[in-house]
Design a protein around this motif. Structure first.
Motif, PDB file in Angstrom:
ATOM      1  N   GLU A  32       0.960  -1.306  -0.091  1.00  0.00           N
ATOM      2  CA  GLU A  32      -0.095  -0.027   0.173  1.00  0.00           C
ATOM      3  C   GLU A  32       0.989   1.181   0.090  1.00  0.00           C
ATOM      4  OE1 GLU A  32      -2.380   0.074   3.386  1.00  0.00           O
ATOM      5  OE2 GLU A  32      -0.778   0.306   4.684  1.00  0.00           O
ATOM      6  N   TRP A  33       0.512   2.415  -0.509  1.00  0.00           N
ATOM      7  CA  TRP A  33       0.926   3.571  -0.612  1.00  0.00           C
ATOM      8  C   TRP A  33       0.514   4.417   0.636  1.00  0.00           C
ATOM      9  CZ3 TRP A  33       4.845   4.797  -3.797  1.00  0.00           C
ATOM     10  CH2 TRP A  33       4.942   4.035  -4.973  1.00  0.00           C
ATOM     11  N   VAL A  34       1.502   4.987   1.517  1.00  0.00           N
ATOM     12  CA  VAL A  34       1.369   5.650   2.637  1.00  0.00           C
ATOM     13  C   VAL A  34       1.730   6.806   2.643  1.00  0.00           C
ATOM     14  CG1 VAL A  34       1.518   5.496   5.213  1.00  0.00           C
ATOM     15  CG2 VAL A  34       1.028   3.429   3.901  1.00  0.00           C
ATOM     16  N   CYS A  35       0.814   7.858   3.087  1.00  0.00           N
ATOM     17  CA  CYS A  35       1.444   9.289   3.255  1.00  0.00           C
ATOM     18  C   CYS A  35       1.812   9.541   4.747  1.00  0.00           C
ATOM     19  CB  CYS A  35       0.420  10.524   2.864  1.00  0.00           C
ATOM     20  SG  CYS A  35       0.933  12.144   2.904  1.00  0.00           S
ATOM     21  N   PRO A  36       3.070   9.775   5.171  1.00  0.00           N
ATOM     22  CA  PRO A  36       3.521  10.137   6.231  1.00  0.00           C
ATOM     23  C   PRO A  36       2.773  11.475   6.926  1.00  0.00           C
ATOM     24  CG  PRO A  36       5.500  10.512   4.981  1.00  0.00           C
ATOM     25  CD  PRO A  36       4.247  10.080   4.216  1.00  0.00           C
ATOM     26  N   ASP A  37       2.648  12.472   6.064  1.00  0.00           N
ATOM     27  CA  ASP A  37       2.034  13.703   6.804  1.00  0.00           C
ATOM     28  C   ASP A  37       0.712  13.656   7.040  1.00  0.00           C
ATOM     29  OD1 ASP A  37       4.653  14.595   6.497  1.00  0.00           O
ATOM     30  OD2 ASP A  37       4.157  15.808   4.623  1.00  0.00           O
ATOM     31  N   CYS A  38      -0.176  13.083   6.198  1.00  0.00           N
ATOM     32  CA  CYS A  38      -1.815  13.252   6.320  1.00  0.00           C
ATOM     33  C   CYS A  38      -2.329  11.756   6.585  1.00  0.00           C
ATOM     34  CB  CYS A  38      -2.429  14.035   5.284  1.00  0.00           C
ATOM     35  SG  CYS A  38      -2.607  12.963   3.656  1.00  0.00           S
ATOM     36  N   ASP A  39      -1.595  10.794   6.563  1.00  0.00           N
ATOM     37  CA  ASP A  39      -2.075   9.462   7.019  1.00  0.00           C
ATOM     38  C   ASP A  39      -3.298   8.933   5.836  1.00  0.00           C
ATOM     39  OD1 ASP A  39      -0.631   9.377   9.399  1.00  0.00           O
ATOM     40  OD2 ASP A  39      -2.416  10.255  10.678  1.00  0.00           O
ATOM     41  N   TYR A  40      -2.983   9.471   4.836  1.00  0.00           N
ATOM     42  CA  TYR A  40      -3.800   9.043   3.644  1.00  0.00           C
ATOM     43  C   TYR A  40      -3.142   7.714   3.227  1.00  0.00           C
ATOM     44  CZ  TYR A  40      -5.886   8.639  -1.210  1.00  0.00           C
ATOM     45  OH  TYR A  40      -6.363   8.096  -2.421  1.00  0.00           O
ATOM     46  N   PHE A  41      -3.867   6.644   2.732  1.00  0.00           N
ATOM     47  CA  PHE A  41      -3.173   5.547   2.072  1.00  0.00           C
ATOM     48  C   PHE A  41      -4.305   5.023   1.080  1.00  0.00           C
ATOM     49  CE2 PHE A  41      -6.025   4.198   5.603  1.00  0.00           C
ATOM     50  CZ  PHE A  41      -6.770   2.907   4.819  1.00  0.00           C
ATOM     51  N   GLU A  42      -3.460   4.022   0.159  1.00  0.00           N
ATOM     52  CA  GLU A  42      -4.345   3.203  -0.821  1.00  0.00           C
ATOM     53  C   GLU A  42      -3.660   2.046  -1.139  1.00  0.00           C
ATOM     54  OE1 GLU A  42      -2.969   5.401  -4.941  1.00  0.00           O
ATOM     55  OE2 GLU A  42      -4.385   6.604  -3.594  1.00  0.00           O
TER      56      GLU A  42
END
Length: 51
Positions: free
Chosen positions: A37-47
């Motif tokens: 999965e792709w995880v954004c460390p700044d806003c906790d968005y993931f896909e």
């Protein structure tokens, strides 16, 4: 390390590998499923990552 731009905040996302462990009641073994999965460390968005 692979990177992709976050659609929510524009920061760079990171590709992570995870393990999902499932137990079936009454059976002694567990089932482990690996997924990416792709995880954004700044806003906790993931896909989920496409294969």
């Amino acid at each position: 390390m692979a990177a992709k731009e976050c659609p929510m905040c524009g920061e760079w996302m990171r590709l992570r590998e995870r393990d999902a462990v499932a137990r079936v009641p009454g059976l002694p073994q567990t089932t482990v499923t690996k997924y990416r999965e792709w995880v954004c460390p700044d806003c906790d968005y993931f896909e989920e990552a496409e294969e």
